[in-house]
Structures are given as C-alpha cells and as structure tokens.
Design a protein around this motif. Structure first.
Motif, short mmCIF file in Angstrom:
data_model
loop_
_atom_site.label_atom_id
_atom_site.label_comp_id
_atom_site.label_asym_id
_atom_site.label_seq_id
_atom_site.Cartn_x
_atom_site.Cartn_y
_atom_site.Cartn_z
N ASP A 1 3.67 13.62 17.47
CA ASP A 1 2.67 14.08 16.50
C ASP A 1 1.63 13.00 16.22
O ASP A 1 1.54 12.47 15.12
CB ASP A 1 3.37 14.50 15.21
CG ASP A 1 2.41 15.18 14.23
OD1 ASP A 1 1.27 15.49 14.64
OD2 ASP A 1 2.79 15.37 13.06
N TYR A 2 0.84 12.65 17.23
CA TYR A 2 -0.21 11.66 17.04
C TYR A 2 -1.35 12.21 16.18
O TYR A 2 -2.07 11.44 15.53
CB TYR A 2 -0.75 11.21 18.40
CG TYR A 2 0.28 10.43 19.19
CD1 TYR A 2 0.62 9.13 18.84
CD2 TYR A 2 0.92 11.01 20.29
CE1 TYR A 2 1.56 8.42 19.55
CE2 TYR A 2 1.88 10.31 21.01
CZ TYR A 2 2.19 9.01 20.63
OH TYR A 2 3.14 8.31 21.33
N ALA A 3 -1.50 13.54 16.16
CA ALA A 3 -2.57 14.14 15.36
C ALA A 3 -2.40 13.83 13.88
O ALA A 3 -3.39 13.59 13.17
CB ALA A 3 -2.60 15.65 15.58
N SER A 4 -1.14 13.81 13.40
CA SER A 4 -0.92 13.49 11.98
C SER A 4 -1.27 12.03 11.67
O SER A 4 -1.77 11.72 10.59
CB SER A 4 0.54 13.77 11.61
OG SER A 4 0.79 15.16 11.60
N MET B 1 4.35 4.16 12.43
CA MET B 1 4.07 5.58 12.68
C MET B 1 4.06 5.88 14.18
O MET B 1 4.56 6.92 14.62
CB MET B 1 2.74 5.96 12.04
CG MET B 1 2.76 6.02 10.52
SD MET B 1 1.27 6.78 9.80
CE MET B 1 0.04 5.53 10.12
N LEU B 2 3.48 4.96 14.98
CA LEU B 2 3.46 5.16 16.43
C LEU B 2 4.87 5.18 17.01
O LEU B 2 5.16 5.94 17.94
CB LEU B 2 2.63 4.06 17.09
CG LEU B 2 1.12 4.12 16.89
CD1 LEU B 2 0.44 2.91 17.54
CD2 LEU B 2 0.53 5.42 17.45
N LEU B 3 5.75 4.35 16.47
CA LEU B 3 7.14 4.35 16.91
C LEU B 3 7.79 5.72 16.67
O LEU B 3 8.53 6.23 17.51
CB LEU B 3 7.93 3.27 16.19
CG LEU B 3 7.81 1.84 16.72
CD1 LEU B 3 8.49 0.85 15.77
CD2 LEU B 3 8.39 1.72 18.13
N GLN B 4 7.50 6.33 15.51
CA GLN B 4 8.05 7.65 15.22
C GLN B 4 7.50 8.69 16.19
O GLN B 4 8.24 9.52 16.72
CB GLN B 4 7.73 8.05 13.78
CG GLN B 4 8.40 7.18 12.73
CD GLN B 4 7.97 7.58 11.33
OE1 GLN B 4 8.07 8.73 10.95
NE2 GLN B 4 7.50 6.61 10.57
N ALA B 5 6.18 8.61 16.43
CA ALA B 5 5.58 9.56 17.38
C ALA B 5 6.11 9.34 18.79
O ALA B 5 6.16 10.27 19.61
CB ALA B 5 4.06 9.42 17.35
N PRO C 1 0.84 -1.20 0.00
CA PRO C 1 0.00 0.00 0.00
C PRO C 1 0.87 1.25 0.00
O PRO C 1 2.07 1.20 0.25
CB PRO C 1 -0.77 -0.12 1.33
CG PRO C 1 0.13 -0.94 2.20
CD PRO C 1 0.82 -1.91 1.27
N PRO C 2 0.29 2.41 -0.30
CA PRO C 2 1.06 3.65 -0.28
C PRO C 2 1.70 3.88 1.08
O PRO C 2 1.11 3.58 2.11
CB PRO C 2 0.00 4.72 -0.59
CG PRO C 2 -1.10 3.99 -1.27
CD PRO C 2 -1.11 2.62 -0.69
N SER C 3 2.92 4.41 1.08
CA SER C 3 3.64 4.64 2.33
C SER C 3 2.96 5.76 3.12
O SER C 3 2.53 6.77 2.55
CB SER C 3 5.09 5.01 2.04
OG SER C 3 5.75 3.94 1.41
N PRO C 4 2.90 5.62 4.44
CA PRO C 4 2.33 6.68 5.27
C PRO C 4 3.31 7.83 5.40
O PRO C 4 4.50 7.68 5.09
CB PRO C 4 2.10 5.98 6.62
CG PRO C 4 3.15 4.91 6.65
CD PRO C 4 3.30 4.44 5.23
N PRO C 5 2.88 8.96 5.91
CA PRO C 5 3.79 10.10 6.04
C PRO C 5 4.77 9.89 7.19
O PRO C 5 4.54 9.09 8.09
CB PRO C 5 2.83 11.26 6.35
CG PRO C 5 1.67 10.60 7.02
CD PRO C 5 1.51 9.28 6.34
N SER C 6 5.89 10.61 7.14
CA SER C 6 6.82 10.63 8.28
C SER C 6 6.16 11.39 9.43
O SER C 6 5.48 12.41 9.22
CB SER C 6 8.13 11.29 7.89
OG SER C 6 8.80 10.52 6.91
N ILE C 7 6.39 10.90 10.64
CA ILE C 7 5.74 11.46 11.82
C ILE C 7 6.79 12.02 12.77
O ILE C 7 7.76 11.34 13.10
CB ILE C 7 4.90 10.38 12.54
CG1 ILE C 7 3.89 9.74 11.58
CG2 ILE C 7 4.20 10.98 13.76
CD1 ILE C 7 2.84 10.68 11.04
N ALA C 8 6.59 13.23 13.21
CA ALA C 8 7.50 13.84 14.18
C ALA C 8 7.18 13.32 15.57
O ALA C 8 6.05 12.89 15.85
CB ALA C 8 7.34 15.35 14.14
N PRO C 9 8.15 13.31 16.48
CA PRO C 9 7.89 12.87 17.86
C PRO C 9 6.71 13.61 18.48
O PRO C 9 6.60 14.84 18.39
CB PRO C 9 9.20 13.20 18.59
CG PRO C 9 10.24 13.12 17.52
CD PRO C 9 9.58 13.66 16.28
#
Length: 607
Positions: free
Chosen positions: A34-37, A381-385, A24-32
């Motif tokens: 940034d759960y809202a994204s 994504m959760l790991l990035q956040a 599937p399409p890759s999700p966006p990069s997430i800043a620490p």
C-alpha cells in the motif's frame, strides 16, 4: 553522515533541539503493497512540517529496488520569482557530494589508476603532512592513504580555511595545503574532514587526466541519467536550481572551493538513480558502472577497532549506523549520509537488505529539523508496505516531571571527579561543583547534571528554580564520563548508541611565550571575501589558555589551546576543529592558513 554525525558530536544535535515538542504524530499503519497510503499521508504531512519549520522548498524521492516509487517537490525554489519546486529541481547536496566522489575514486581504483591503500602522496607528489605522531616524515606521509581519507580516518583537519571560498583551484590545492599538521594519528579514530575529500578530488583529476567535473559527468552522472546534477556553478546559473533561505530571506550564493566534499547540485530524483545502481551491485541500464566488489567494499565497516568511535560505524563515503540518530528499527542495517550548509539540507537513508531508500532535500538549514524525524518514519512505513510487520522505532518519552522524580544530586566524590573542562567541537563544556550540586555549561546553555535510577547523568533545567524547562533531546539522552585508553571521555547515549561528546582536559603549566600571546587578533587576509573568521581572542581562564574565534566582532565559540613547543599549540580534544595546530608568528598567530595580527594586548585579560 555529515559533520554532525561522528564528525560533529551528538552534543551539537542535542543543543540544536532545545525546546522541541517531543515526537511527531505517528504515521498510519500500512498494509503490504500500500504505497498509495504512504504518498497520501506525506502529501498532507510534509506541507504542515514545512510551515512549522519555515522551510520554503522541499523535495523527496522514495525507492524500492529498481523502482522509483515516488518523487515530488513542495513549496518554492525561488520566492521572488514564484518558482515552484518540482521533482527535477536541484538543491545543494552538501556532504552527500562525498558519496559520488567516493564512487569516482573506486572507479579509478578498478582501472588501476589509484590504489586504495597507497598514500595520497603517490598521486599528489607535492603533498606532504607534518605530524606529532610519527618519528619521520616518510612514515607520516605513508599513513595518509586513500582508504583512510574516504573513511575520515586520515587524521586530516576538518577544513583548511585559507581560500575556502575561492572556486576553481582544486588542482592547486595539494600545493597550497602541503605541510598541514595532522590532527590525530591516522587509522585510530574517525574525524570528519572536508579537506580530505577535497584532496581526493584533486587525486581524481591527477589520475584521470581531466578536471573533476568532466570525470564525474563522463563516468558517473551522465551514464546514470542524472541530468540535473553538476558540481559547477550556483543557483543563479540554471533555472532549475533553488535558492537557499535563512530566516525567510534569500541567502548569498557562497562559492565552494572543496567541491568534491560539498559542491554537488542534484535532486532526490537524480540521486535515486545512484541508489538503484548500488542496489544492482553497480549496474545501471545494462551498463556496469562499478564492480560488485567495489560496492561491497564501500559499505564494509572500515573503523573496526577504533575504540574512540564507540557505536558509530563508517564505510567508504557511507555511514553504516545511525551514529546517534533514531534507528529505523534497532539493529537493522543502514547506509546513510546527510549534509547541511549554505542554508540547504540533504539526507539519504538506505535499508540495503530490503532495498528501500528515502532521499530528502530542502533549501533552508531548518530543513534538518524536519528531516531527522521524518526519514526514519517514512522508512518504517516503507518496511510495512514491503511486507514486514509494523514496529515503532523510538519509545515515547516519559514526561519530564516523572523522570525528574527519580533523579538525585551526585555524591560529593562523584561531583569532584566529574568537575572539569571538556573539549568538544562546539566549544568548551564546563562542569562545575557548585553549592553541593553539579552544573554544566556549553554554548551559552547552563543546566544541572543529576544521576538517574540507572546511574546515568541527565541534564535538567528549572525555570526560575521551580518549573522544569524542556531541554529537548539534551534532557532525554544518557550522559556520563568514561575512561578510554587514558582519556576521560564525556559520552552521550542516544537511541541506544554510545557516542563521544568531549574529552576531559586538565590544566598544565603554560610557557611564558604562550602566556604572552594573550590578546585580541584581527585577520590579515583582507584580499579574501567571505572569510570564515575575522579575528580571534586568546585569554586565560582557570589555568587554561583559551582561544575564541570571532566573526565581525561576534564570538563564535571557545576552545582550549594546549602548547606543544615554543612555536606550536593545538586546539585540545578530538573532533572537527579540534587538534588543529596554531602557530606563533611575530606579533601574531596562524591557524590553517589564516594569519592574525595582534590588535590588543593584556597580560591580565580574563574571560
């Protein structure tokens, strides 16, 4: 995980993915932080995936530590009434039920009412097993312990078919199934068993003195505030339960006998409370529901030394590695489980060291295709956040043409060694050396097997002999046959993990009395509705005695029948539905409590 992980070999996953369009399409990069994204992305992504996979209703919960980050429902719980899925809508949890059942067992172990390493017979005295692996009856009964049942290592059949759709008989089940034959030697391999968990539920009732639902509600569900959760009833009983759907049409509310194995109704929001209790070492809102030692024991690897389990690790209730599914990140610790059935799908994946979790549920069997790539994607994504740098999971697959250019036809000696019949949980895998090429066929899918530049077997199919056809994951995984403890095992390496798919079975001389069983048989259990099988066929093929299950005249799958003595034969191989004992009767056969009467006889019948 579910029947598909370990219990149902990876081949079934692969066959189910034929024609998939890659990652599937890759999700966006997430800043620490940034759960809202993440939430914003999922609000857009999930409805698109639901439409693509024809999933009417979907629900999700995200957890970090003791915080419920987000819970949300999408789509319809009941299309006829226009009832929307909310964060409180309950779905069938399927095999996720076993996580609650295992926890209830551990609570009773702490109270001294159950003993983890004692035989089941110590609690259910009327229950006994038959075994080809033990010299005496007592040794066989002693080998079926609670620990082995909890980790699917007790050698029990996957199911007991008789009364499978008859609810409210949990207390009678030990007597009804007493004398069941073990499928494999306890403590030597993991083989998924719903029957084993149903018997654990009966042990919970017997040792607690109350029925299963009351014990679970009193000791676990209510203390956790899981107000939408219950093991009773179906979607017609309560307005907050969703209906199941198949091909867009509402499905029948099939009753469930083995409620401890698959009868739970719950929501991702409710299950988030259970996960938070585990993160807090058994404590929830100032109440200790389970000791820290019990939590740790549930997530300790229980199948170390089982060489036939390869890279799949199991705990008590939990699966502790992806078992062929995609890694969130290579080597990262996970607890997970999934369940599919009755046109529902549910999945829970936990990263215990980071205390992150994703729980998803849907009201269609097609929800599995949605959940499998989505859950590891969300966890990354959760790991990035959570503050860990972004890192991709699976590598992007190379185009099929580029891979095919590096493949070669196996040498003659290689083809001769590989050709044969392999017993898998999805039927017989036939590998044949034809026209100086090697072909495999299983479940009606035929493909060529080639060696790649690293020596692995790869499945490939060309449309009209010219154009490469997309075989989904089946065309991408690495396959081979290896020798393990005298067994020739067909394996698949998926996402870096080696799993058993099937076992080579060689023909042996067939006794005349079993040759005489060739024919067609109809189920005699007319008093039971929704029977899993309406009949069976027994036939000869290439020196093998084959048995095929039938449902309303439709062939479901085929297995190799291996005679043991004049009265008994086993379904050859290891895995769910494999190793089951078939018993000869007067003008018929018996399989897991179902009797079948011959309706057609032909000593020359062939597939």
């Amino acid at each position: 995980m579910s029947p598909k992980l370990l219990g149902l070999p990876v081949l079934g996953i692969l066959l189910g993915s034929l024609g998939c369009n890659g990652q599937p399409p890759s999700p966006p990069s997430i800043a620490p932080g940034d759960y809202a994204s993440i939430i914003r992305y999922l609000k857009q992504h999930i409805p698109r995936e639901m439409a693509e996979h024809q999933v009417p209703g979907f629900s999700i919960a995200l957890v970090e530590g003791q915080e419920l980050i987000w819970a949300r429902g999408f789509g319809l719980a009941d299309k006829n009434r226009g009832l929307q899925v909310t964060e409180n809508t309950a779905f069938r949890a399927g095999a996720l039920s076993q996580l609650l059942t295992a926890t209830a067992v551990m609570q009773l172990v702490e109270q001294g009412r159950l003993q983890l390493d004692s035989p089941l017979q110590a609690t259910l005295k009327e229950f006994y097993v038959r075994s080809r692996f033990h010299d005496d009856q007592n040794a066989a009964d002693q080998a079926v312990t609670l620990r082995r049942l909890l980790s699917h290592q007790a050698g029990m059949p996957a199911e007991y078919l008789r009364d499978l759709r008859t609810p409210h008989i949990l207390g009678e089940l030990p007597q009804k199934v007493s004398g069941v034959w073990l499928n494999n030697q306890p403590g030597t391999r993991t083989a998924y068993s719903n029957l084993g968990y149903a018997l654990l539920g009966a042990a919970i009732e017997r040792s607690s003195g109350v029925d299963f639902e009351q014990q679970l509600q009193t000791r676990l569900l209510r203390p956790l505030g899981m107000s939408q959760s219950s093991f009773l009833g179906d979607s017609s009983h309560l307005p907050y339960r969703t209906r199941g759907y198949e091909d867009g049409a509402v499905s029948v509310n099939a009753p469930v006998r083995d409620v401890p194995a698959g009868g739970l109704w719950t929501s991702p929001r409710d299950l988030s409370r259970f996960v938070r209790m585990l993160f807090a070492q058994g404590r929830y809102q100032h109440r200790q529901l389970l000791s820290a030692d019990s939590v740790n024991e549930m997530v300790r690897v229980q199948n170390t030394g089982n060489v036939m389990d390869f890279d799949c690790q199991v705990g008590l209730g939990w699966f502790l590695s992806p078992c062929g599914d995609e890694w969130v990140r290579p080597g990262i610790r996970t607890w997970q489980h999934s369940g599919s059935g009755n046109n529902f799908h549910a999945q829970i994946s936990v990263l215990p060291e980071q205390q992150l979790a994703v729980i998803v549920m849907s009201n269609s069997g097609t929800g599995e295709a949605l959940a499998q790539p989505l859950v590891p994607q969300i966890l990354r994504m959760l790991l990035q956040a959570h503050g860990e740098p972004g890192e991709q999971g699976a590598q992007v697959n190379q185009p099929a043409r580029q891979l095919a250019a590096r493949r070669r036809v196996p040498e003659a000696a290689d083809r001769q060694q590989l050709a044969g019949f392999y017993a898998t949980a999805y039927g017989v895998l036939r590998i044949r050396d034809q026209g100086q090429r090697l072909f495999g066929e299983v479940g009606g899918i035929r493909f060529e097997l080639l060696r790649d530049e690293h020596g692995w077997l790869r499945a490939q199919k060309k449309l009209l002999g010219f154009w490469l056809q997309d075989l989904g994951d089946l065309g991408r995984v690495q396959l081979d046959v290896v020798s393990v403890q005298g067994h020739r095992v067909f394996t698949a390496k998926s996402h870096g993990q080696l799993l058993a798919v099937g076992e080579r079975i060689d023909p042996v001389p067939l006794p005349d009395n079993w040759l005489a069983t060739v024919g067609t048989y109809t189920a005699l259990n007319d008093d039971e509705a929704n029977t899993p099988m309406s009949g069976v066929d027994i036939a000869l093929e290439d020196g093998f005695l084959m048995i095929r299950s039938l449902q309303q005249g439709r062939t479901l799958t085929d297995y190799i029948l291996a005679p043991v003595d004049n009265a008994h034969a086993v379904i050859a191989g290891h895995g769910p539905g494999l190793g089951d004992t078939v018993r000869r009767q007067i003008n018929g056969v018996n399989v897991l409590g179902y009797s079948f009467k011959r309706t057609y006889n032909s000593n020359h019948l062939r597939f």
